[in-house]
Design a protein around this motif. Structure first.
Motif, PDB file in Angstrom:
ATOM      1  N   LYS A 264      63.639  20.334  30.250  1.00 21.13           N
ATOM      2  CA  LYS A 264      65.079  20.568  30.128  1.00 21.13           C
ATOM      3  C   LYS A 264      65.435  20.861  28.655  1.00 21.13           C
ATOM      4  CE  LYS A 264      68.908  20.304  32.530  1.00 21.13           C
ATOM      5  NZ  LYS A 264      69.084  21.400  33.451  1.00 21.13           N
ATOM      6  N   ARG A 265      64.844  20.043  27.769  1.00 19.67           N
ATOM      7  CA  ARG A 265      65.091  20.259  26.330  1.00 19.67           C
ATOM      8  C   ARG A 265      64.609  21.647  25.914  1.00 19.67           C
ATOM      9  NH1 ARG A 265      63.520  14.959  25.636  1.00 19.67           N
ATOM     10  NH2 ARG A 265      61.407  15.567  25.071  1.00 19.67           N
ATOM     11  N   GLU A 266      63.373  21.988  26.401  1.00 19.96           N
ATOM     12  CA  GLU A 266      62.811  23.294  26.048  1.00 19.96           C
ATOM     13  C   GLU A 266      63.685  24.438  26.536  1.00 19.96           C
ATOM     14  OE1 GLU A 266      58.857  23.378  27.572  1.00 19.96           O
ATOM     15  OE2 GLU A 266      58.173  21.945  26.048  1.00 19.96           O
ATOM     16  N   SER A 267      64.232  24.248  27.715  1.00 22.43           N
ATOM     17  CA  SER A 267      65.033  25.344  28.275  1.00 22.43           C
ATOM     18  C   SER A 267      66.313  25.547  27.458  1.00 22.43           C
ATOM     19  CB  SER A 267      65.347  25.087  29.740  1.00 22.43           C
ATOM     20  OG  SER A 267      66.524  24.356  29.888  1.00 22.43           O
ATOM     21  N   MET A 268      66.808  24.437  26.858  1.00 21.11           N
ATOM     22  CA  MET A 268      68.014  24.571  26.049  1.00 21.11           C
ATOM     23  C   MET A 268      67.713  25.242  24.714  1.00 21.11           C
ATOM     24  SD  MET A 268      69.731  21.180  27.447  1.00 21.11           S
ATOM     25  CE  MET A 268      70.434  20.435  26.048  1.00 21.11           C
TER      26      MET A 268
END
Ligand code: GDP
Length: 362
Positions: free
Chosen positions: A313-317
């Motif tokens: 999720k962090r990476e996608s942001m």
């Protein structure tokens, strides 16, 4: 049923009555562990139980008080015994070297690791392709030796039992009970049972006797239950009593006979362990202790997946360009987590409906 002068049977030939006959051909696997301070007679009792010198080559620990660095060595001996066509592959796990004087609290880790490792191996085998011939090395029972010299359980005993009781069936024993008078023995037994209750230690709970059993059986069952913790005596020597050869300890004032029910509870212990309760000990290991292990294992995997999901999720942001790929991965993780949640809920519900699950929860 038990060994006498003329037969060498130790009693597990009754196992087919406890389980399906089909299992007889394959043989039974049964593992038990002996735990307790050094010198309480663990290896002697094992010999007395199985008539074999399992421990002939045993290295005795160097003198413990001088050797504070000594670690707990786990030793497993295996033995295949056959009686009236019934085979039992027996593993005896010894845990020598543990002593209060030796920072006893540190001794628990290798013991627990051993028990967990057997669960892990079983789990791996169960999830693998060849599920038919799984070797079951899970520890089905732990004979916990309590010193006859103290005033009940020592803090190290409470500590050790609490580390073990959610993982293995504990059967408490009063070691070297020939050193106690009947009154002292009964006092110590009561004291130990009180302490077990006060400290919420879940020892092996004997199954309820069926109401349609005959009166003799019910009486035997009551006697068995009221004898816990079993007061035992072990001996590696055979002595002669009234012209009969028996296993016993010879003193200047007389002979203590290991297999004489008037002298100690050895026969009761052997009877329950091998003849009447072996299958129940295996069932509880499988249905409660192992299921607990699996539930914990699954909960751990779920935590790991949740961490991975958060990372994605962090990476996608941070990388909105790769959004679609990451979203797919997150969706996969969500499905995985949900599957695990469902499995876990099912396992927990099953554990809770098992009447043998301890009330204060394992
Ligand atoms: P372990 O370290 O717990 O395995 O203890 P051992 O089996 O090596 O026994 C330690 C010592 O206690 C030996 O000298 C045994 O002969 C003695 N012993 C073993 N069992 C008994 C028993 O039931 N009563 C008495 N009085 N001594 C015992």
């Amino acid at each position: 049923m038990f060994r006498s002068e003329d037969d060498e049977f130790i009693g597990f030939a009754t196992l087919p009555d406890q389980v399906h006959r089909k299992a007889v051909k394959r043989g039974f696997e049964f593992s038990f562990m002996v735990v307790g301070e050094t010198g309480l007679g663990k290896s002697t009792l094992i010999n007395s139980l199985f008539l074999t010198d399992l421990y002939k080559d045993r290295k005795f620990p160097n003198h413990i008080l001088d050797n504070a660095e000594q670690t707990v060595d786990i030793e497993r001996k295996q033995l295949e015994i056959e009686e009236k066509g019934v085979k039992v592959r027996l593993s005896v796990v010894d845990t020598p070297g543990f002593s209060e004087a030796l920072n006893g609290e540190k001794s628990w880790q290798p013991i627990i690791d051993y028990v967990d490792r057997q669960f892990e191996q079983y789990y791996q085998a169960e999830s693998g392709v060849n599920r038919k011939n799984i070797q079951d090395s899970r520890v089905h029972c732990c004979l916990y030796f309590i010193s006859p010299y103290g005033h009940g359980l020592k803090p190290i005993d409470v500590f050790m039992m609490k580390k073990l009781h959610h993982k293995v069936n504990i059967i408490p024993l009063i070691a070297k009970s020939d050193t106690l008078t009947p009154k002292e023995r009964s006092h110590l037994k009561n004291k130990v049972m009180e302490q077990i209750e006060e400290n919420h230690i879940n020892i092996y709970k004997f199954p309820e006797c069926d109401s349609d059993e005959d009166e003799e059986f019910k009486q035997q069952d009551r006697e068995l239950k009221s004898a816990i913790p079993f007061a035992v005596v072990g001996s590696n020597t055979v002595v002669e009593v009234a012209g009969k050869k028996v296993r016993g300890r010879m003193y200047q004032w007389g002979i203590v006979e290991v297999e004489n029910p008037a002298h100690c509870d050895f026969v009761k212990l052997r009877q329950m362990l091998i003849s009447t309760h072996m299958q129940d000990l295996k069932d509880i290991t499988s249905d409660i202790h192992y299921e607990n292990y699996r539930a914990e294992h699954l909960a751990e995997q779920m935590k790991q997946s949740t961490r991975e999901r958060m990372k994605l999720k962090r990476e996608s942001m941070l990388n909105p360009g790769k959004m679609e790929d990451t979203d797919n991965l997150i969706a996969q993780k969500d499905a995985e987590i949900q599957r695990m949640q469902e499995m876990l809920a099912k396992m927990q519900a099953q554990l809770q409906t098992n009447p043998r699950t301890p009330v204060n929860g394992t």
